[in-house]
Structures are given as structure tokens and as C-alpha cells.
Design a protein around this motif. Structure first.
Motif: not given
Length: 359
Positions: A99-104, A126-133, A164-169, A225-232
Motif C-alpha cells: 500500500d502507498a500509505d505503508s512503509a516497510l 505478509g507482515g504485521t503492522f504498527r499504526g503511524r503516530e 493483508t494488503g498493506t504488504a505481501a510478497v 516482516c513488520t511495517l508501519s501504516t497510516e491510521v484513520m
């Protein structure tokens, strides 16, 4: 049944579908560029953008592929990009969709490649993600929620219900197998043209997970495999996002029916429905006590239920540290849980009544 021998992934191509993501696309690209195993190509799929997404992507070193006449959202954009790229890729290559709003985080790609290279039955990593601050309360609640999800997946050794669609290989040969399976009827046809992603559903990542599992593959979200992603940022945007997720997941179950794969997902839907019922009874008992007796008449059963809730809230947010564990004991997140259950109840109603879908 998937067959095949172990073979090393020798090339990774990254695809970033993006719709008006000028503010976040540079960070997404940088997250890929600093990987110890850097993708050979980083392609931003600019889908009906009216902002500077394409320009920013090029300035940050990515290739840009602009969709043509796409009306099928993210799934349609990815199908156009894969149709253009797959013919030139070897079976030993892999495609990373992010996803464009995520960063590995560093090490995501190398870990994914290692796992794929070791197990030919592994369909996707895939990965597990943290919500961005951010500075919102609703964002804080989502970060707690994501921390609990990551903990659950880690405790299961990376086994996950959805890549999830946040990131997958995924391997190229797996993507080709999915395309063939859509055309020969082994899995739902999607766009009817062999597109990897099903353009008829609300949650294309959940559906692709179902497709992979019905073809005999497994999926994994390993701890590396972790990444950060935007929160709503608002309750309204969160409501819309979760309504799409929850209705999409339910409709994916109905799409595939009750199978050797989906029974667990149906069970989860049933468990969630029971959770909604228990919460309603719990809150109803409080209202009843106040209305009839003018005070809270706490019964041992509900006191025990409350104690279980408190312990669960505290323990499961451990990843965020003591400063987040202690407040969790006050049950201040109860309102958020009720909010999510209300979304789920609305998703059930919309699906049953065939109400118009909204992206």
C-alpha cells in the motif's frame, strides 16, 4: 495440491498501487530503497490520480505506470500492472505488493524471500503492522488494536487468517497459477479475464488469501516482516474503512461457501456475532440495574466477565509498554470495542439486505 521443489527467489519487483497518495508515496518508496534486499524495480501504479503522486514517485526514483480506464479501484489497478509486468518475469521472481500509505521496516524483503525460498507450498508472505503516530485519540485506539493483532500473529508463529494488503510478497509462478485457476473455474473468476485480483469484491486481499488456500498454498506473516501504516484520522473515516473490511470479509465467506478452508472463517464470524450479543447483554444488564434498582447491582457472573475483560485488555497491549498497559486496566477502550461491534452489526445487516456497497 501444490507440488514443486524448493527454489530460490532471485528477483523482487515492488508494486505500489496509489490513488492520490502524493503525501505518503515518497516514504513508501524510501522504505523499499533501504531494504537489505532491495527490489530490482519499484513501480508505482498511479490510479486515476489528480494530485502529484506520479511526479513525486518519479522524483524519488520509482517507475510509474498509470492505469487506463480503470473503474475497479485497487484490484483493477493491480491487474493492469500485473498484466503488463508478468510476461517479462521469470517464475523464480517474486512480486511485492504494498500500500502507498505503508512503509516497510528494514529486513522485510529479505525475510520474505527467505521464507518463500524455503517452502514451495508458501503462497504469500505478509507482515504485521504498527499504526503511524498522530495526535488523535482515535489513532491511539487503532495503534493499540494493531499491537494486539501483531501479538496474536506472533504467538501463532506467523500463522494468519489474511495476508493483508498493506504488504505481501508472492512468487510469480503463484500469481500465474491464480490467474489460470480463475480462468478454469477452480476459484471465482474475478474480472473474467484471468486477473489475479478479484475486482468484484470489497476486500481483494482477503479474497486472494482464500484463493491461495483453496489452491493448496499456505500463507505466513513472520515476525521479521513488520511495517508501519497510516491510521484513520477521524471516526467517520474509520467507520467507512471498517464497514468495508467487515462486509467484505463476510461476503468472501459467502462467495466461497462452507469449505475445508472457510469453516474457520465462518466460525470466526459466528464468534464475533456471539461477542456482539454478549456485549449487548452486558450493557443491558447495567442499564437494567440502574433503571430498576437505581444503582449497579453487580452480580458475581458479570463481575467475573469484567475481570476477564480487564486482564485481556492489559496483557494484550504489552507490546506498547507499561504506560499503555496501566491505562488499559480502566477499560477506557470499551467504547472503541462497542464501536467496532456496531460496525460489524451494520456490515451483517447491509450484506443480508443487499444494500449498495460503498468503497
Amino acid at each position: 495440491m501444490v507440488t514443486g521443489s524448493v527454489s530460490t527467489v532471485r528477483q523482487v519487483v515492488a508494486l505500489i498501487p496509489a490513488h492520490n497518495e502524493a503525501e505518503t508515496i515518497a516514504e513508501a518508496i524510501r522504505g523499499l530503497q533501504v531494504q537489505d534486499v532491495r527490489p530490482g524495480r519499484i513501480v508505482v501504479v498511479a490510479d486515476n490520480c489528480t494530485d502529484d503522486t506520479a511526479r513525486v514517485a518519479r522524483e524519488n526514483g520509482a517507475e510509474v505506470l498509470e492505469t487506463v480506464g480503470n473503474t475497479a479501484k485497487k484490484a483493477g489497478a493491480l491487474n493492469q500492472a500485473l498484466a503488463a509486468l508478468l510476461p517479462a518475469l521469470d517464475d523464480a521472481a517474486a512480486v511485492l505488493v504494498q500500500d502507498a500509505d505503508s512503509a516497510l521496516d528494514q529486513g522485510f524483503v529479505s525475510a520474505a524471500v527467505r521464507h518463500l525460498s524455503q517452502d514451495p507450498r508458501l503462497g504469500a508472505v505478509g507482515g504485521t503492522f504498527r499504526g503511524r503516530e498522530d495526535h488523535t485519540f482515535v489513532g491511539h485506539l487503532q495503534r493499540n488494536e494493531y499491537a494486539r493483532y501483531a501479538r496474536d500473529v506472533r504467538r501463532l508463529g506467523g500463522k494468519c487468517l489474511v495476508v493483508t494488503g498493506t504488504a505481501a510478497v508472492l512468487r510469480v509462478r503463484t500469481l500465474r497459477e491464480v490467474s489460470r485457476a480463475r480462468l478454469d473455474g477452480r476459484i471465482p473468476p474475478g474480472d473474467g479475464r484471468g486477473g489475479v485480483y478479484d475486482t468484484t469484491v470489497l476486500t481483494e486481499d482477503n479474497e486472494l488469501t482464500f484463493a491461495l488456500k483453496h489452491l493448496g498454498y499456505t500463507v505466513l506473516s513472520p515476525k521479521e516482516c513488520t511495517l508501519s501504516t497510516e491510521v484513520m484520522p477521524t471516526w467517520r473515516t474509520l467507520w467507512n474503512q471498517r464497514l468495508r473490511w467487515k462486509r467484505g470479509a463476510l461476503e468472501n465467506c459467502a462467495q466461497y461457501g462452507l469449505t475445508r478452508v472457510t469453516w474457520r472463517y465462518w466460525g470466526r464470524q459466528l464468534f464475533t456475532a456471539l461477542g456482539i450479543l454478549v456485549t449487548a447483554l452486558y450493557l443491558g444488564s447495567i442499564v437494567w440495574s440502574l433503571a430498576v434498582y437505581g444503582e449497579l447491582n453487580i452480580r458475581p457472573f458479570w463481575l467475573a466477565v469484567t475481570a476477564i475483560f480487564v486482564v485481556e485488555r492489559v496483557v494484550t497491549v504489552k507490546d506498547r509498554g507499561l504506560l499503555h498497559m496501566l491505562p488499559a486496566a480502566t477499560m477506557y477502550e470499551l467504547g472503541y470495542d462497542i464501536f467496532l461491534q456496531a460496525v460489524h452489526a451494520k456490515a451483517y445487516a447491509d450484506a443480508v439486505l443487499h444494500r449498495e456497497r460503498r468503497w
